[in-house]
Design a protein around this motif. Sequence first.
Motif, PDB file in Angstrom:
ATOM      1  N   VAL A   1       0.840  -1.210   0.000  1.00 13.64           N
ATOM      2  CA  VAL A   1       0.000   0.000   0.000  1.00 13.64           C
ATOM      3  C   VAL A   1       0.870   1.253   0.000  1.00 13.64           C
ATOM      4  CG1 VAL A   1      -1.653   1.359   1.346  1.00 13.64           C
ATOM      5  CG2 VAL A   1      -1.986  -1.103   1.072  1.00 13.64           C
ATOM      6  N   SER A   2       1.926   1.235   0.814  1.00 13.39           N
ATOM      7  CA  SER A   2       2.826   2.387   0.897  1.00 13.39           C
ATOM      8  C   SER A   2       3.510   2.655  -0.440  1.00 13.39           C
ATOM      9  CB  SER A   2       3.879   2.143   1.985  1.00 13.39           C
ATOM     10  OG  SER A   2       4.804   3.200   2.041  1.00 13.39           O
ATOM     11  N   GLU A   3       3.995   1.588  -1.084  1.00 18.84           N
ATOM     12  CA  GLU A   3       4.682   1.755  -2.369  1.00 18.84           C
ATOM     13  C   GLU A   3       3.717   2.213  -3.451  1.00 18.84           C
ATOM     14  OE1 GLU A   3       7.870   1.676  -2.988  1.00 18.84           O
ATOM     15  OE2 GLU A   3       8.377   1.151  -0.926  1.00 18.84           O
ATOM     16  N   GLU A   4       2.479   1.747  -3.400  1.00 21.52           N
ATOM     17  CA  GLU A   4       1.474   2.188  -4.374  1.00 21.52           C
ATOM     18  C   GLU A   4       1.167   3.672  -4.199  1.00 21.52           C
ATOM     19  OE1 GLU A   4      -1.040  -1.959  -5.117  1.00 21.52           O
ATOM     20  OE2 GLU A   4      -1.675  -0.549  -3.556  1.00 21.52           O
ATOM     21  N   SER A   5       1.097   4.106  -2.935  1.00 17.42           N
ATOM     22  CA  SER A   5       0.873   5.528  -2.656  1.00 17.42           C
ATOM     23  C   SER A   5       2.039   6.370  -3.151  1.00 17.42           C
ATOM     24  CB  SER A   5       0.669   5.736  -1.157  1.00 17.42           C
ATOM     25  OG  SER A   5       0.533   7.106  -0.846  1.00 17.42           O
ATOM     26  N   LEU A   6       3.255   5.890  -2.891  1.00 13.73           N
ATOM     27  CA  LEU A   6       4.445   6.597  -3.346  1.00 13.73           C
ATOM     28  C   LEU A   6       4.470   6.695  -4.866  1.00 13.73           C
ATOM     29  CD1 LEU A   6       7.255   7.829  -3.009  1.00 13.73           C
ATOM     30  CD2 LEU A   6       8.182   5.506  -2.864  1.00 13.73           C
TER      31      LEU A   6
END
Length: 250
Positions: free
Chosen positions: A148-153
């Motif tokens: 989720v964090s990498e997708e947001s980034l």
Amino acid sequence: MNSSKSGQSKIIVIVVLVIVAVLAVLYFTSAPTRTRMESAFDQYAHWTPENIAKDPENYLNFCEQEANKALQNLKASQIRIAQNRASLEATRNDADEKIKLGTKALADLKQLYTATSASSNWPATWNGAPRDENMVKQQIVSFARQIVSEESLKAKVEAGIKQLDVQATKVQQANGQAQEQIAQIKTSREMLKVQKITEDLSKQLVNISSTLQATMNTASESTGTVTLDQLKNESVGTVDDSEFKKIMGK
């Protein structure tokens, strides 16, 4: 004769107005340029109606110098935009790779958890080492959060790249305008060699200075380039059983 003077007046007015537009682009995109432009107001203030009427040739010389400065600043902006875009592209590619690897690892680990739970054969072997049930649950939640964090980034980086592309287009357009107006300034200078400045032209040139001052005073938005520090996200936390069950149910 009046027609010729009117044409001369229009050319000079157009030249300086376009320079104002070019400088406005630089004002929004560069803090150092903004500082230099604010300092340049003092120089514009020197060109009172009386001074413009007395020395229109040097007034055009001044405009030409400002246009050349604008070209230099635009070139520097193009370099900064290209460098920043390259950094963002590298970050996007890295995030994309992590998302792909994480998605596969999460799917494999969820499958392992389900099979091991069904047979009650703990600990399970994962990544070459034995893992008890709680450790597997923690790893599943951790993977899900990291994805989720990498997708947001990745989404933020892609938005930043689009902003840079818009900015690059504006800089390119301003560069073309500055080139065109330098040529027109030279033409206007030649015209002034054989024609005296009219009272009407003096008034128009004074109005140009007022317009430039108003443009700078109303500038309130700074678009700047996107930095990687603005894109950091922290996501790792403690395991929540309800969150874990929700993830497992996907």
